[in-house]
Design an enzyme around this catalytic site. Structure first.
Site, PDB file in Angstrom:
ATOM      1  N   THR A 171       0.809  -1.221   0.000  1.00  0.00           N
ATOM      2  CA  THR A 171       0.000   0.000   0.000  1.00  0.00           C
ATOM      3  C   THR A 171       0.846   1.276   0.000  1.00  0.00           C
ATOM      4  O   THR A 171       0.327   2.372  -0.135  1.00  0.00           O
ATOM      5  CB  THR A 171      -0.957   0.037   1.218  1.00  0.00           C
ATOM      6  N   GLY A 172       2.157   1.131   0.132  1.00  0.00           N
ATOM      7  CA  GLY A 172       3.037   2.304   0.075  1.00  0.00           C
ATOM      8  C   GLY A 172       3.167   2.808  -1.354  1.00  0.00           C
ATOM      9  O   GLY A 172       2.723   2.151  -2.301  1.00  0.00           O
ATOM     10  N   LYS A 197      -3.919  -2.872   7.076  1.00  0.00           N
ATOM     11  CA  LYS A 197      -4.637  -2.543   5.838  1.00  0.00           C
ATOM     12  C   LYS A 197      -5.288  -3.773   5.204  1.00  0.00           C
ATOM     13  O   LYS A 197      -5.648  -3.752   4.028  1.00  0.00           O
ATOM     14  CB  LYS A 197      -3.680  -1.892   4.833  1.00  0.00           C
ATOM     15  N   ILE A 254      14.638  -5.228  -1.394  1.00  0.00           N
ATOM     16  CA  ILE A 254      15.021  -4.201  -2.357  1.00  0.00           C
ATOM     17  C   ILE A 254      15.795  -3.050  -1.706  1.00  0.00           C
ATOM     18  O   ILE A 254      16.782  -2.578  -2.253  1.00  0.00           O
ATOM     19  CB  ILE A 254      13.725  -3.608  -2.995  1.00  0.00           C
ATOM     20  N   GLU A 268      32.359  -6.510  -8.064  1.00  0.00           N
ATOM     21  CA  GLU A 268      33.069  -5.274  -7.738  1.00  0.00           C
ATOM     22  C   GLU A 268      34.002  -5.535  -6.560  1.00  0.00           C
ATOM     23  O   GLU A 268      33.990  -6.633  -5.980  1.00  0.00           O
ATOM     24  CB  GLU A 268      32.089  -4.130  -7.453  1.00  0.00           C
ATOM     25  N   HIS A 315      27.656   1.567  -2.401  1.00  0.00           N
ATOM     26  CA  HIS A 315      27.550   0.155  -2.079  1.00  0.00           C
ATOM     27  C   HIS A 315      28.403  -0.083  -0.845  1.00  0.00           C
ATOM     28  O   HIS A 315      29.627  -0.023  -0.912  1.00  0.00           O
ATOM     29  CB  HIS A 315      28.072  -0.714  -3.221  1.00  0.00           C
TER      30      HIS A 315
END
Lengths: 294, 386
Positions: free
Chosen positions: A17-18, A43, A96, A209, A247
């Site tokens: 819902t964000g 919610k 994420i 990397e 990073h």
């Protein structure tokens, strides 16, 4: 075939819902991803783009038996949300957000191993099997279906590579963002066996990397088990010493662990093609194109 | 975020890890401002608090036999430049009666991906130095976060390093408390070097301290969040942080600054530029979704970095939209570009055509590139202007 996810994968979106959660749910649905449930505490009972929202992952699992969950929640809530998904028995959990406290990830990684859950991220764009399913926020238009499997610590370097490949007509089987943090849920050696076993993946690309020893471990695995061609790039050779970039994981230790030179030589010794830049990856793959029908 | 020694020592005190009696003096204060200064047992060690190693050799650690000595050293050290840092605090501690020196740290180990105890019966010197000369004297023991530190953990350390079981209880207490500190303060590193065995009763005392806190956890470590704001730090880093950007100084000087919407691409750019023998002085990570006004401010900050002639911008827009980038770049070029400065822009992704159209028709202070390689080539072609 593809690895980790495909057109059948049923996905839960935590934080649906964000603002980000809503936007990327719409994007994922439009791409064909089977988003079957959303979770936001308090919610439950609502709908987002037609997807039912539950208070908890446990309820969402009772109703949907989902295969994966993706976390569009702020960094400070990742520990709670990832733990919830792991405990509810979601087999694949993708996180994420960047700037997740390192000790939170240490805990989540430990728990995921304990419960046999595949945890991917944080600081990751997610996972995409082009044309079938995407879990995450990647700019999916640049991806195309094909036979190159990609694992990357960096989103932008993965985009660059994929963009050039797609332009040249070379598609991808699955692209996994292992993420740029110090303690990722999954590292190259967790994804390599999947790409190696996947018959649709003919060539593997590793975008690494500086920092840590994940590339060295990957080199060992490749040497022992992988017959497919592997192309790798290591970025950050000229990054400032002793100071991490965005990073958190991209930093060379005082004892030299994590230097680009060590990684490249380990990979080279394992028979991996070393690319100088993301563009060079595309050039190497062009040379492999005919032989491997890319 | 690396804490200064006095901050680490204050944490040790908070967690009841034994330390010598000490006091901190700040710039503008003098020795006699210390409450109970007369109760100190001399000699004292006076240590300049700076974020750099090698301060001993540079004259930053001094011994005071008397009150008069102490006053003089404090006056001398406070406010002076040492190894490129201003000394804002000195730490005064009573000198310990050292019998032997050990090394102890708990770090977050990237390889095992868990906390790791590092212990050596040969402390006092730099651990990297010890790792080179006597690697067999260093013990590394991972801590399973689900199990924690147990008495047998310490028995193992003592046995393997040939030390007497006599130290079991005291060392166990110190390691448990250090691990609590490590967890509760969101530390990446906690180090005691030397951990000294002192006096006839062989008490274990922390004589020095290093603590590094995870920047990502500062939101819940409010004390350190506040402390960071008053810590000496590059102005550009702070200014960029106000816009939620990450400013990274790269080389000491250089005519080029780079901007991107991700760390990976920044590193790729820096690698390509460095390969051409051109130095990059700073990099700016915009992160995702930057808007025009923030991009304009980001470009302004880079253009004001001393010595910068050209800013190279590489955007691969997913969340970041190219038209927002173009608007911000246009604004910054019109308002903030100095004499002889120019900007190279490469954009790809969401709303690219719109963005490119917005930047067309600008003069030769703004160059457009098709990809990263070409953006670097444009820079190399103008090497003479740098």
């Amino acid at each position: 075939m593809s690895v980790l996810i495909n057109q059948e994968t049923k996905v839960i979106v935590q934080g649906i819902t964000g603002r980000e959660g809503q936007f990327h749910t719409e994007q994922m649905l439009a791409y064909g991803t089977k988003v079957v449930a959303g979770v936001t505490p308090g919610k439950g009972g609502q709908e987002v783009h037609g997807v039912p929202v539950f208070h908890t992952v446990r309820e969402a699992m009772e109703h949907t038996r989902a295969d994966a969950s993706v976390l569009f929640v702020p960094a400070r809530f990742v520990k709670n949300s990832a733990t919830e998904a792991i405990e509810a028995g979601v087999p694949l959990v993708v996180t994420i957000a960047e700037h997740v406290p390192v000790q939170d990830m240490m805990y989540c990684r430990r728990l995921a191993r304990d419960r046999g859950v595949q945890l991917v991220g944080p600081n990751s764009f997610g996972i995409i099997s082009p044309g079938k399913c995407k879990i995450g926020f990647m700019a999916h238009r640049i991806f195309s279906p094909g036979h190159v499997g990609i694992m990357s610590r960096s989103a932008t370097n993965c985009y660059e590579t994929v963009f050039m490949l797609t332009q040249k007509g070379i598609g991808q089987s699955t692209c996994v963002g292992v993420g740029g943090d110090m303690i990722p849920g999954s590292t190259f050696i967790d994804i390599l066996p999947e790409l190696n076993a996947d018959e649709n993946t003919k060539v593997i690309v590793l975008i690494g990397e500086i920092g840590g020893n994940e590339e060295e471990l990957a080199a060992e695995y490749i040497k022992r088990h992988v017959k497919k061609p592997v192309v790798a790039v290591i970025t950050g050779k000229n990054a400032p010493k002793g100071r991490s970039m965005g990073h958190a994981g991209a930093i060379v230790s005082a004892d030299g662990t994590g230097s680009a030179q060590k990684k490249e030589s380990a990979l080279r010794e394992a028979g991996v093609h070393i690319a100088e830049s993301t563009r060079h990856i595309a050039e190497i793959l062009l040379n492999l194109r005919e032989e491997y029908e890319l | 975020m690396k804490l200064l020694e006095y901050q680490a020592i204050s944490l040790f005190n908070q967690y009841q890890i034994p330390t010598m009696k000490s006091a901190v003096l700040s710039h503008g204060e003098c020795f006699d401002d210390i409450a109970g200064a007369e109760d100190f047992r001399f000699p004292l060690v006076v240590k300049a608090q700076i974020a750099s190693g090698g301060r001993g050799k540079a004259g930053g650690i001094r011994f005071a036999q008397t009150m008069k000595d102490a006053r003089k050293h404090c006056r001398d050290l406070l406010g002076r430049e040492l190894l490129g840092y201003t000394v804002y605090q000195v730490l005064l501690t009573e000198k310990a009666d050292v019998r032997s020196e050990w090394y102890l740290s708990i770090i977050l180990d990237r390889v095992d991906k868990c906390p790791m105890i590092i212990f050596s019966p040969e402390g006092g010197m730099d651990i990297e130095e010890l790792a080179r000369t006597q690697p067999q004297k260093i013990l590394r023991l991972p801590i399973d976060p689900f199990i924690g530190v147990q008495p047998y953990t310490v028995s193992y350390l003592l046995a393997k390093s040939g030390l007497s079981p006599f130290y079991q209880d005291e060392l166990y207490k110190v390691i448990c408390r250090l691990y609590q500190l490590f967890l509760q303060q969101d530390a990446l590193l906690t180090e005691i070097n030397p951990l000294a065995v002192c006096g006839d009763d062989e008490r274990i005392i922390a004589l020095d301290g290093k603590v590094e806190i995870d920047d990502s956890a500062l939101y819940r470590q409010k004390v350190w969040l506040q402390a960071r704001e008053v810590m000496p730090e590059e102005d550009f880093v702070k200014e960029a942080r106000a816009f939620n950007f990450l400013y990274i100084p790269v080389e000491k000087t250089g005519p080029v600054a780079v901007i991107s919407n991700g760390s990976g691409m920044l590193m790729s750019c820096i690698d390509l530029i460095a390969k051409e023998g051109i130095q990059v002085s700073a990099a700016l990570d915009l992160g995702g979704g930057a808007t025009a006004d923030r991009i304009s401010q980001g470009l302004r900050i880079m253009l004001s970095t001393p010595g910068v002639k050209v800013v190279l911008i590489n955007i691969f827009g997913g969340i970041t939209r190219c038209d927002e980038v173009a608007q911000g770049v246009r604004d910054a070029v019109e308002n903030y570009l100095g004499k002889g400065q120019f900007v190279i822009v490469r954009m790809e992704g969401t709303n690219k055509e719109k963005g490119v159209a917005m930047l067309e028709g600008m003069d030769n202070s703004l160059l457009m590139a098709e990809d990263i390689r070409q953006s670097v080539d444009l820079l190399v072609e103008r090497r003479d202007l740098l």
